[in-house]
Design an enzyme around this catalytic site. Structure first.
Site, short mmCIF file in Angstrom:
data_model
loop_
_atom_site.label_atom_id
_atom_site.label_comp_id
_atom_site.label_asym_id
_atom_site.label_seq_id
_atom_site.Cartn_x
_atom_site.Cartn_y
_atom_site.Cartn_z
N SER A 253 45.66 40.92 33.14
CA SER A 253 44.50 41.22 32.15
C SER A 253 44.48 42.45 31.57
O SER A 253 45.59 43.41 31.89
CB SER A 253 43.44 40.81 32.94
OG SER A 253 42.89 41.80 33.63
N LYS A 254 43.57 42.65 30.82
CA LYS A 254 43.56 44.02 30.15
C LYS A 254 43.40 45.19 31.15
O LYS A 254 43.54 46.32 30.94
CB LYS A 254 42.34 43.85 29.16
CG LYS A 254 42.57 43.24 28.00
CD LYS A 254 41.49 43.72 26.91
CE LYS A 254 42.00 42.74 25.68
NZ LYS A 254 40.89 41.81 25.21
N ARG A 255 42.80 44.75 32.38
CA ARG A 255 42.64 45.78 33.23
C ARG A 255 44.13 46.67 33.87
O ARG A 255 44.03 47.57 34.29
CB ARG A 255 42.12 45.32 34.66
CG ARG A 255 40.55 45.17 34.61
CD ARG A 255 40.19 44.72 36.21
NE ARG A 255 40.91 43.30 36.33
CZ ARG A 255 41.66 43.43 37.38
NH1 ARG A 255 41.92 44.25 38.25
NH2 ARG A 255 42.26 42.04 37.80
N GLY A 257 46.44 47.15 31.88
CA GLY A 257 46.98 48.11 30.54
C GLY A 257 47.18 47.12 29.55
O GLY A 257 46.52 46.04 29.24
#
Ligand code: GLU
Length: 482
Positions: A253-255, A257
């Protein structure tokens, strides 16, 4: 062309992500390997979340990756339109067919009624699902409910007591007990079909033979198979590709990167590195080799070698691959790709003149070995654009404090001044002779020269640095440091 027909069917609700790009690539590779047809279809029935902007982003990203399609959105074909919102009459026709054959029925339940049913099921410890309240409404009930102003949805009448078994080409045999499913909606009250219905109608009418998609759709597959059966249509083969996890083994996920292809393009990743990397997210050819061009992938790809276990997104590996392609690609191409980064950082402005371009090519040649992506180039080239440089740290300062330094720098300055021109060849030969001529070890000669010219103790080859700086700058920097 063989009979193989596959599709990539993105929902345009955001940019193309790593996972979507991998699905597209696997479909493309399978089609190309099998001499089949690759179709791109836009699944935009989620009206609120879909946008043309996302659609354009997705298509641009596919093209950037080099994945062309034979049929579909923008290119057309015999089974169009290829955007679901333009296919509503087709879904209506098939929905009517299911209604007439008794596989679908109108449901008038309100949100509140459905919520109450859900609560009641949960309270009894049962799986929340639609229990079929409207399934056997008589004509009279229907008229009454419609007179109340209720607008019906269409639900699929799920048969009870059946097990659906999928022979998944990646996951093997997977069975589902349909009793847990509940009669699901196939057309919403506004006439828009749901994903599970539209996908079956489209896959059937477009002649899709293999559905290759993300594992998250595995749980939708029994619903889709029920619909195929209701129509009496042949069921395509399924291949559900595993999730992509971050290095901490949670879903990517966006976490973790950057997740969109566009972001990687903007950071200066090359499409061939991206394709190579995506191919290895869940597929492997079996050997040790990790570098594959699109052509090689096309030749070697098979669904049998797609792994069942999740793939882990390893940025170091992507960086390593990208570094490889940056070093391997023709210099002109890397230069062309690097120029926008230099422009954005303000190092160059306006049109690049042919002379400047030659210089930029040399610049890229000097620094490309250090790059894992092209945006990093700006960190390596400042020394060539700055009017002057300072020793960057204590170590660099102490190099210039050596007692031999003035002699070394003066000797180099002398030779550069009297040299006829200054290219790599000339720089190389001057540098090569210096230690012997001065009676000094190589380190005592080259390190101060490096610090004087670049301010740093590490960096590109001096024979590349010198012609890039040019006589004037070299002499000024030597004089300043000497
Ligand atoms: N529109 C779906 C998605 O983007 C496609 C699923 C499928 O391939 O069936 O996830």
């Amino acid at each position: 062309m063989s009979g193989v027909r596959v599709r990539f069917a993105p929902s345009p609700t955001g940019p193309l992500h790593i996972g979507g790009a991998r699905s597209a690539l696997f479909n493309w590779l399978f089609a190309r390997n099998q001499g089949g047809t690759f179709i791109v279809r836009i699944e935009d029935t989620d009206l609120e979340r879909s946008s043309r902007e996302s659609e354009e982003n997705i298509l641009a990203a596919l093209r950037w990756l080099g994945l062309d399609w034979d049929e579909g959105i923008e290119v057309g074909g015999p089974h169009g339109p290829y955007r679901q919102t333009e296919r509503l009459p087709i879904y209506q026709r098939y929905a009517r067919q299911l209604l007439e054959s008794g596989w679908a029925y109108r449901c008038y339940c309100t949100e509140e009624e459905l919520a109450a049913e859900r609560e009641a099921l949960l309270a009894r410890g049962e799986m929340p699902r639609y229990t079929g309240r409207c399934r056997y409404l008589c004509e009279e009930d229907r008229h009454r409910l419609e007179a109340e102003g209720r607008r019906p949805v269409l639900r699929f009448a799920v048969p009870s007591g059946e097990t659906i078994t999928v022979q998944d080409l990646v996951r093997g045999e997977v069975s589902f007990d349909v009793d847990g499913i509940g009669d699901f909606i196939i057309v919403k009250s506004d006439g828009i079909p749901t994903y599970n219905f539209a996908v079956v109608v489209d896959d059937h009418t477009m002649g899709i033979t293999h559905v290759i998609r993300a594992e998250e759709h595995l749980s939708n597959t029994p619903r889709q198979i029920l619909i195929y059966r209701a129509f009496g249509w042949p069921v395509p083969q399924f291949a559900h590709v595993s999730l992509i996890l971050g290095r901490d083994r949670t879903k990517m996920s966006k976490r973790h990167g950057a997740t969109s292809i566009e972001q990687y393009r903007e950071m200066g990743y090359l499409p061939e590195a991206m394709v190579n990397f995506l191919a290895l997210l869940g597929w492997s050819p079996g050997g040790e080799e990790e570098i594959f061009t699109l052509e090689e992938l096309k030749r070697q790809f098979s669904l049998e070698r797609v792994a069942k276990n999740p793939a882990v997104f390893d940025l170091d590996k992507l960086n390593w691959l990208n570094g490889h392609y940056i070093r391997q690609s023709p210099l002109e191409r890397v230069t062309d790709l690097a120029v926008p980064f230099l422009q954005k950082a303000g190092y160059i402005s306006g049109e690049v003149t042919p002379e400047q371009y030659q210089w930029l090519k040399q610049l890229v040649a000097a620094v490309r070995d250090y790059l894992t992506n092209l945006s990093e180039i700006t960190r390596h080239v400042d020394i060539f654009f700055a009017p002057e440089v300072e020793p960057e740290d204590e170590e660099a300062r102490s190099v210039l404090a050596g007692e031999q330094v003035p002699r070394v720098l003066a000797a180099l300055a002398e030779k550069i001044k009297s040299a006829d021109g200054l290219d790599e060849e000339i720089a190389r030969s001057i540098l090569k002779r210096l230690p012997r001529e001065l009676g000094l070890g190589a380190r005592k000669v080259y390190l101060p020269i490096r610090v004087a010219l670049t301010g740093r103790t590490h960096g590109p080859e001096l024979y590349q640095v010198i012609p890039l700086l040019g006589k004037e700058k070299v002499l000024a920097r030597l004089a300043r440091a000497g």
